[in-house]
Design an enzyme around this catalytic site. Structure first.
Site, PDB file in Angstrom:
ATOM      1  NE  ARG A 293      13.673   0.008  20.048  1.00 37.22           N
ATOM      2  CZ  ARG A 293      13.641   1.154  20.739  1.00 37.22           C
ATOM      3  NH1 ARG A 293      13.813   1.110  22.041  1.00 37.22           N
ATOM      4  NH2 ARG A 293      13.422   2.303  20.131  1.00 37.22           N
ATOM      5  NE  ARG A 330      14.649   3.478  25.224  1.00 40.29           N
ATOM      6  CZ  ARG A 330      13.540   2.783  25.239  1.00 40.29           C
ATOM      7  NH1 ARG A 330      13.272   1.996  26.248  1.00 40.29           N
ATOM      8  NH2 ARG A 330      12.691   2.875  24.244  1.00 40.29           N
ATOM      9  CE1 TYR A 334      12.098   8.649  23.244  1.00 41.34           C
ATOM     10  CE2 TYR A 334      13.426   7.035  24.395  1.00 41.34           C
ATOM     11  CZ  TYR A 334      13.303   8.027  23.451  1.00 41.34           C
ATOM     12  OH  TYR A 334      14.400   8.380  22.706  1.00 41.34           O
ATOM     13  CB  CYS A 361      18.366  16.467  42.588  1.00 38.79           C
ATOM     14  SG  CYS A 361      19.021  16.292  44.213  1.00 38.79           S
TER      15      CYS A 361
HETATM   16  C1  LIG Z   1      17.950   6.247  10.333  1.00 36.26           C
HETATM   17  C2  LIG Z   1      17.849   5.249  11.423  1.00 36.26           C
HETATM   18  N1  LIG Z   1      18.231   3.991  11.178  1.00 36.26           N
HETATM   19  C3  LIG Z   1      18.172   3.053  12.145  1.00 36.26           C
HETATM   20  C4  LIG Z   1      17.713   3.358  13.415  1.00 36.26           C
HETATM   21  C5  LIG Z   1      17.686   2.267  14.416  1.00 36.26           C
HETATM   22  O1  LIG Z   1      16.404   2.020  14.857  1.00 36.26           O
HETATM   23  P1  LIG Z   1      16.128   0.827  15.831  1.00 36.26           P
HETATM   24  O2  LIG Z   1      17.028   0.952  16.973  1.00 36.26           O
HETATM   25  O3  LIG Z   1      14.709   1.001  16.201  1.00 36.26           O
HETATM   26  O4  LIG Z   1      16.346  -0.439  15.071  1.00 36.26           O
HETATM   27  C6  LIG Z   1      17.277   4.648  13.694  1.00 36.26           C
HETATM   28  C7  LIG Z   1      16.778   5.040  15.009  1.00 36.26           C
HETATM   29  O5  LIG Z   1      17.389   4.917  15.969  1.00 36.26           O
HETATM   30  C8  LIG Z   1      17.364   5.617  12.676  1.00 36.26           C
HETATM   31  O6  LIG Z   1      16.988   6.859  12.911  1.00 36.26           O
HETATM   32  N1  LIG Z   2      16.471   7.096  16.216  1.00 33.30           N
HETATM   33  C1  LIG Z   2      15.282   6.301  16.324  1.00 33.30           C
HETATM   34  C2  LIG Z   2      14.672   6.325  17.677  1.00 33.30           C
HETATM   35  C3  LIG Z   2      15.565   6.034  18.761  1.00 33.30           C
HETATM   36  C4  LIG Z   2      14.782   5.862  20.013  1.00 33.30           C
HETATM   37  C5  LIG Z   2      15.642   5.525  21.112  1.00 33.30           C
HETATM   38  N2  LIG Z   2      16.414   6.655  21.508  1.00 33.30           N
HETATM   39  C6  LIG Z   2      14.915   4.902  22.236  1.00 33.30           C
HETATM   40  O1  LIG Z   2      15.393   5.037  23.359  1.00 33.30           O
HETATM   41  O2  LIG Z   2      13.903   4.231  22.052  1.00 33.30           O
HETATM   42  C7  LIG Z   2      14.271   6.833  15.401  1.00 33.30           C
HETATM   43  O3  LIG Z   2      14.318   8.020  15.125  1.00 33.30           O
HETATM   44  O4  LIG Z   2      13.440   6.065  14.983  1.00 33.30           O
END
Ligand SMILES: Cc1ncc(COP(=O)(O)O)c(C=O)c1O
Ligand SMILES: N[C@H](CCC[C@H](N)C(=O)O)C(=O)O
Length: 443
Positions: A293, A330, A334, A361
Site C-alpha cells: 500500500r 474497498r 472495509y 446493481c
Molecule cells: C504477507 C504480506 N506481506 C505484505 C503485505 C502488504 O501489506 P501492505 O500493503 O499493507 O504494505 C501483505 C498484505 O497485503 C501481506 O499479507
Molecule cells: N494482505 C493484507 C491486507 C490487504 C488489504 C487490502 N486488500 C486492502 O484493500 O486494504 C494483509 O493481510 O495484511
C-alpha cells in the site's frame, strides 16, 4: 484539499498530475481511469531503500505486488532495485513477463497449488515463504522431483494484533496465515523443515497487518521474532540469515489518518533489530520488508465522469459516477474512506453535500458518503485520491462492467500501461455449449 505527490491545481482550475491536466487524460483515455503518479511511486521506493541504507543493515525491500500487480509496475520495482512479493501464478506470471529478476521474487500464500509451486520452481525464484505444514511437505517433494533445493522463509504469527480493520489484521494467533509462535507450531515447523532435504531455511517471516500508523506493533514483532531467532540458534543450532517483517505501513487516505514517514517505520524496525541482537555473537540477519500500500497507494487517483443524481429532500443527494465497487470495492468491503474533488472545477467552493454512488446493481455500491462539492453536473469529472493500492488489484467485472485503463503520468507525459477492457474481453472466455446453440436464444 490535500494533494499528493505531483498533484496540483493548474491555472485553468483543473487537477494536474505528473504535469498532465486530467481533463486531457479523460479525453484521451476515457473514464473511469486509474492515473498513477510515477514520480511519487519512485519517491516512495527510494525512501525505503535510503532508510535501509542509513541503517547499515543488509536488506531487501520487496514490493508486495498484490497491491497493484501490472507489468509496468514490476518494471519500476526492478529499476528501483526492489524485490517482489507474489502470491499467485498470475502475479508470478506478471513479474516474469515483465522480465523481473527471478532471484528477487518471493512467493507467498497460504494455499499454493502444486501447479503454482512447480511454476515457481521452474522459474527458479529466490524464495518461498512457507505458510503451513502441508506446504512444507509438498514443496520438499516437488523440489525433490526436480532435483532442486529451494530457499524458504517460514511465516510465523507472532501474536501481535495490529490496530487496524479485522479483515486486514494478520499477526494475531487466530489467523489463517502462518505458524503460531505462542503454541509451539513455529518451532515445530523449523524442526520439520530441518529434516527435509530439499529445503534451505533462510529464516522467518512475520506480517502483522495493514494500514498501521504506529511503530509499536512492529517493535513488538521484532522483539518476538528476535527472541525466537536466539532460542532456535541455542536449541537447534540454526542461525537465521533473514528476518522478513512484512508490510503494513499506513498511508493518508483522509484527514485524520496519521501515517509516519517511511524512515520512521524503517528506523523503528532496524533499531529494534540492533537492540535485540546487541549481544549476539553471530552476524546480524538481513532485514526484508514487503510494503504494498505505502509504495503505490497515494500515487493513484481514479478519475470518473459524473452521470445522474438523485436528491431525496431532507435525506441525502446521491451523485452517480461511471465506475464504483467494480473498480474500488474497498468502501464496501472495509468501510474505507476517500477524499475527492471535482477535477475540472477544482478551485470552486463547496456548495452541497453529496454521496458518491457507483453504477452497479447493489445498494452497497457507494464510494464516498457525505462529500462536500461544488454543485456537480452531469459530465463533470470526479477525482478520487489514494486509489493506487488494492483498487485495480481488487477490481472485478461485476455486472459485466469493464475494468478501466491505467495510465502512468510523469513530467508531462502519459503512458497507457493497462488498456481499458473491451466488450470482447468480457465475453472472450464464454462458451455456448453445442446443445445450447440449438436454443432459439443462442444463435
Ligand atoms: C504477507 C504480506 N506481506 C505484505 C503485505 C502488504 O501489506 P501492505 O500493503 O499493507 O504494505 C501483505 C498484505 O497485503 C501481506 O499479507
Ligand atoms: N494482505 C493484507 C491486507 C490487504 C488489504 C487490502 N486488500 C486492502 O484493500 O486494504 C494483509 O493481510 O495484511
Amino acid at each position: 484539499m490535500y494533494l499528493h505527490g505531483t498533484s496540483k491545481i493548474n491555472a485553468n482550475g483543473h487537477l494536474e498530475i505528473g504535469g498532465k491536466d486530467v481533463t486531457d487524460l479523460a479525453k484521451e483515455f476515457g473514464t473511469p481511469l486509474y492515473i498513477v503518479d510515477e514520480a511519487l511511486v519512485r519517491q516512495r521506493a527510494s525512501e525505503y531503500v535510503e532508510a535501509f541504507k542509513a541503517s547499515g543493515l543488509k536488506f531487501q525491500v520487496a514490493y508486495a505486488s498484490k497491491a497493484f500487480s501490472v507489468m509496468a509496475m514490476c518494471a519500476i520495482a526492478e529499476q528501483e532495485g526492489l524485490s517482489l512479493d507474489v502470491v499467485s501464478d498470475g502475479e508470478l506470471f506478471t513479474a516474469l513477463q515483465a522480465g523481473f529478476p527471478v532471484e528477487r521474487i518471493h512467493f507467498h500464500g497460504n494455499n499454493k497449488t502444486p501447479d503454482e509451486i512447480n511454476m515457481a520452481l521452474d522459474a527458479g525464484i529466490g524464495c518461498f515463504v512457507v505458510d503451513n505444514f502441508d506446504e512444507l511437505a509438498l514443496l520438499n517433494a516437488l523440489a525433490g522431483d526436480k532435483g532442486k533445493k529451494v530457499n524458504i522463509l517460514l511465516r510465523i504469527t507472532p501474536g501481535v494484533e495490529a490496530h487496524t480493520h479485522d479483515y486486514i489484521s494478520t499477526g494475531q494467533q487466530d489467523s489463517k496465515f502462518g505458524f503460531d509462535l505462542g503454541n509451539g507450531a513455529a518451532k515445530q515447523a523449523i524442526e520439520e523443515a530441518l529434516k527435509l532435504d530439499n529445503l534451505v531455511i533462510l529464516g522467518v517471516h512475520s506480517h502483522i497487518g495493514s494500514q498501521i500508523f504506529e511503530v509499536e506493533g512492529f517493535r513488538m514483532a521484532v522483539d518476538k521474532v528476535a527472541q525466537f531467532a536466539v532460542s532456535i540458534r541455542e536449541e537447534l543450532n540454526l542461525t537465521f540469515k533473514v528476518i522478513n517483517l512484512g508490510g503494513g505501513f499506513g498511508i493518508r487516505y483522509v484527514e485524520g489518518d496519521t501515517p509516519l514517514p517511511v524512515s520512521e517505520y524503517v528506523g523503528a524496525i532496524t533499531d529494534a533489530i540492533k537492540t535485540n541482537f546487541a549481544n549476539a555473537d553471530f552476524p546480524l540477519p538481513e532485514i526484508w520488508v514487503e510494503p504494498g500500500r505505502s509504495m503505490v497507494g497515494d500515487a493513484g487517483t481514479t478519475l470518473y465522469t459524473v452521470g445522474t443524481s438523485k436528491n431525496i429532500p431532507g435525506v441525502r443527494k446521491y451523485l452517480a459516477v461511471d465506475g464504483g465497487m467494480t473498480d474500488n470495492p474497498r468502501p464496501a468491503l472495509y468501510q474505507s474512506r476517500y477524499e475527492a474533488i471535482l477535477a475540472n472545477r477544482a478551485n470552486e467552493s463547496a456548495e452541497e453535500t453529496v454521496s458518491i454512488a457507483g453504477k452497479c446493481c447493489e445498494s452497497g455500491d457507494m464510494l464516498i458518503w457525505d462529500l462536500e462539492l461544488p454543485k456537480a453536473e452531469s459530465g463533470d469529472l470526479l477525482a478520487v485520491f489514494c486509489t493506487g493500492a488494492y483498487n485495480y488489484a481488487m477490481a472485478s467485472n461485476y455486472n459485466r462492467i469493464r475494468r478501466p485503463a491505467v495510465v502512468f503520468v510523469k513530467d508531462g507525459e502519459a503512458d497507457l500501461v493497462v488498456k481499458r477492457e473491451s466488450l470482447d474481453n468480457i465475453v472472450c472466455n464464454d462458451v455456448i455449449p453445442a446443445r445450447l446453440q440449438k436454443s432459439p436464444l443462442a444463435k
